[in-house]
Motif scaffolding. Sequence first.
Motif, PDB file in Angstrom:
ATOM      1  N   ARG A  99      -6.982 -14.076   3.128  1.00  0.00           N
ATOM      2  CA  ARG A  99      -5.602 -14.068   2.292  1.00  0.00           C
ATOM      3  C   ARG A  99      -5.121 -12.655   2.550  1.00  0.00           C
ATOM      4  NH1 ARG A  99      -5.809 -17.181  -3.272  1.00  0.00           N
ATOM      5  NH2 ARG A  99      -5.643 -19.375  -2.551  1.00  0.00           N
ATOM      6  N   ILE A 100      -6.162 -11.695   2.184  1.00  0.00           N
ATOM      7  CA  ILE A 100      -5.417 -10.232   1.813  1.00  0.00           C
ATOM      8  C   ILE A 100      -5.280  -9.790   3.064  1.00  0.00           C
ATOM      9  CG2 ILE A 100      -6.407  -7.920   1.120  1.00  0.00           C
ATOM     10  CD1 ILE A 100      -8.179  -9.545  -1.019  1.00  0.00           C
ATOM     11  N   SER A 101      -6.136  -9.964   4.185  1.00  0.00           N
ATOM     12  CA  SER A 101      -6.064  -9.509   5.368  1.00  0.00           C
ATOM     13  C   SER A 101      -4.479  -9.916   6.279  1.00  0.00           C
ATOM     14  CB  SER A 101      -7.108  -9.605   6.483  1.00  0.00           C
ATOM     15  OG  SER A 101      -8.078  -8.929   6.003  1.00  0.00           O
ATOM     16  N   LEU A 102      -4.299 -11.326   5.730  1.00  0.00           N
ATOM     17  CA  LEU A 102      -3.193 -11.756   6.353  1.00  0.00           C
ATOM     18  C   LEU A 102      -2.056 -11.209   5.732  1.00  0.00           C
ATOM     19  CD1 LEU A 102      -4.008 -15.530   7.103  1.00  0.00           C
ATOM     20  CD2 LEU A 102      -3.434 -14.029   8.816  1.00  0.00           C
ATOM     21  N   LEU A 103      -2.076 -11.193   4.320  1.00  0.00           N
ATOM     22  CA  LEU A 103      -0.935 -10.539   3.566  1.00  0.00           C
ATOM     23  C   LEU A 103      -0.675  -9.207   3.905  1.00  0.00           C
ATOM     24  CD1 LEU A 103       0.972 -10.736   0.978  1.00  0.00           C
ATOM     25  CD2 LEU A 103      -0.826  -9.785  -0.459  1.00  0.00           C
ATOM     26  N   ILE A 104      -1.658  -8.431   4.175  1.00  0.00           N
ATOM     27  CA  ILE A 104      -1.324  -6.981   4.374  1.00  0.00           C
ATOM     28  C   ILE A 104      -0.844  -6.955   5.726  1.00  0.00           C
ATOM     29  CG2 ILE A 104      -2.651  -4.856   5.131  1.00  0.00           C
ATOM     30  CD1 ILE A 104      -4.619  -5.203   2.884  1.00  0.00           C
ATOM     31  N   GLY A 105      -1.456  -7.925   6.790  1.00  0.00           N
ATOM     32  CA  GLY A 105      -0.928  -7.674   8.205  1.00  0.00           C
ATOM     33  C   GLY A 105       0.714  -8.144   8.238  1.00  0.00           C
ATOM     34  N   ILE A 106       0.845  -9.255   7.498  1.00  0.00           N
ATOM     35  CA  ILE A 106       2.157  -9.696   7.586  1.00  0.00           C
ATOM     36  C   ILE A 106       3.194  -9.103   6.928  1.00  0.00           C
ATOM     37  CG2 ILE A 106       3.806 -11.906   6.938  1.00  0.00           C
ATOM     38  CD1 ILE A 106       1.562 -13.410   7.539  1.00  0.00           C
ATOM     39  N   THR A 107       2.859  -8.482   5.704  1.00  0.00           N
ATOM     40  CA  THR A 107       3.831  -7.673   4.950  1.00  0.00           C
ATOM     41  C   THR A 107       4.175  -6.275   5.329  1.00  0.00           C
ATOM     42  OG1 THR A 107       3.084  -8.825   2.928  1.00  0.00           O
ATOM     43  CG2 THR A 107       4.175  -6.803   2.440  1.00  0.00           C
ATOM     44  N   ALA A 108       3.016  -5.558   5.569  1.00  0.00           N
ATOM     45  CA  ALA A 108       3.070  -4.444   6.458  1.00  0.00           C
ATOM     46  C   ALA A 108       3.979  -4.380   7.732  1.00  0.00           C
ATOM     47  CB  ALA A 108       1.740  -3.619   6.509  1.00  0.00           C
ATOM     48  N   SER A 109       3.565  -5.450   8.596  1.00  0.00           N
ATOM     49  CA  SER A 109       4.481  -5.552   9.734  1.00  0.00           C
ATOM     50  C   SER A 109       5.778  -5.866   9.639  1.00  0.00           C
ATOM     51  CB  SER A 109       3.801  -6.818  10.506  1.00  0.00           C
ATOM     52  OG  SER A 109       2.651  -6.513  10.804  1.00  0.00           O
TER      53      SER A 109
END
Length: 300
Positions: A99-109
């Motif tokens: 969850r956190i890795s996908l959230l960081i990846g998608i949001t930061a991207s």
Amino acid sequence: MAGSSSPTALLTTAPAEQLGATGPWRRAWQRLRHRPAALVALGLLAAVALLCVLVPLLSPFSYSTPDWNAIYQPPGWPHLLGTDDLGRDELVRVMWGCRISLLIGITASFVSVLIGVLWGAAAGYAGGVTDSLMMRAVDILYTVPFIPLVIVLTVLFGRSFVLVFVAIGAVSWLDIARIVRGQTLSLKRREFIQAARALGVRAPTMIARHLVPNLIGIVIIYATLTIPAVILFEAFLSFLGLGVHAPLASLGTLVSAGADQMQSHPYLLVSPAVFLALIVCCFSYLGDGLRDALDPREER
């Protein structure tokens, strides 16, 4: 007469599929359908996202509450992926890490693509001195060392979830800004841009309505390929102890914790590492498929 038909009747009886089949997005979807690797990657990403939502909701175990009676239990029932040094269920923690890795990846991207597109489009459309100054700023930011920057931010503001976004966003938009700037320099010489300029369309409206929509294909491709890079950035920071802090855990922190115990409890390393590799590979394959599908030179 029964055998005659007017042009209007021919138009109204034309199948809707044929009328829409020439659209660029329809052709892109048809090309993507012929790339099974991209479709499999999309399906696996959807499955991982669904597991991230359902497993923590349905599991009776908490990702943060210790269970002193279940310390270092190997994979089995009821802990399918085992437990860690505090007795916490590894499956739930891995799902939270996804969850956190996908959230960081998608949001930061998303943030980096937004900044990069606006910066590059503005620089390319303005041209001249403005373009030179804006791109020199990009060159200066390229020279800033990434890890020392994160360490300085950590010392000044402490470890926080937002800090990860700031640190990654500070460097991840530079490449897309250069790409968009080059595409904008090419687009602004096109006839429709010249016509809009002759009609008195202002620069912000020109960028928002005419330039950005024509860059959407390359932006989607770059965003898809940026997400795995950002996830690996975050995993690298977490591995160094500069990422999210306990009790939250990303895949990077779980891999770091598992690496310390890989001799005695290898399952603590294998589980998050497999999901991290799966997510990164799926986004990479999906990005390659979208790159081919959105290429107008492709026949299929």
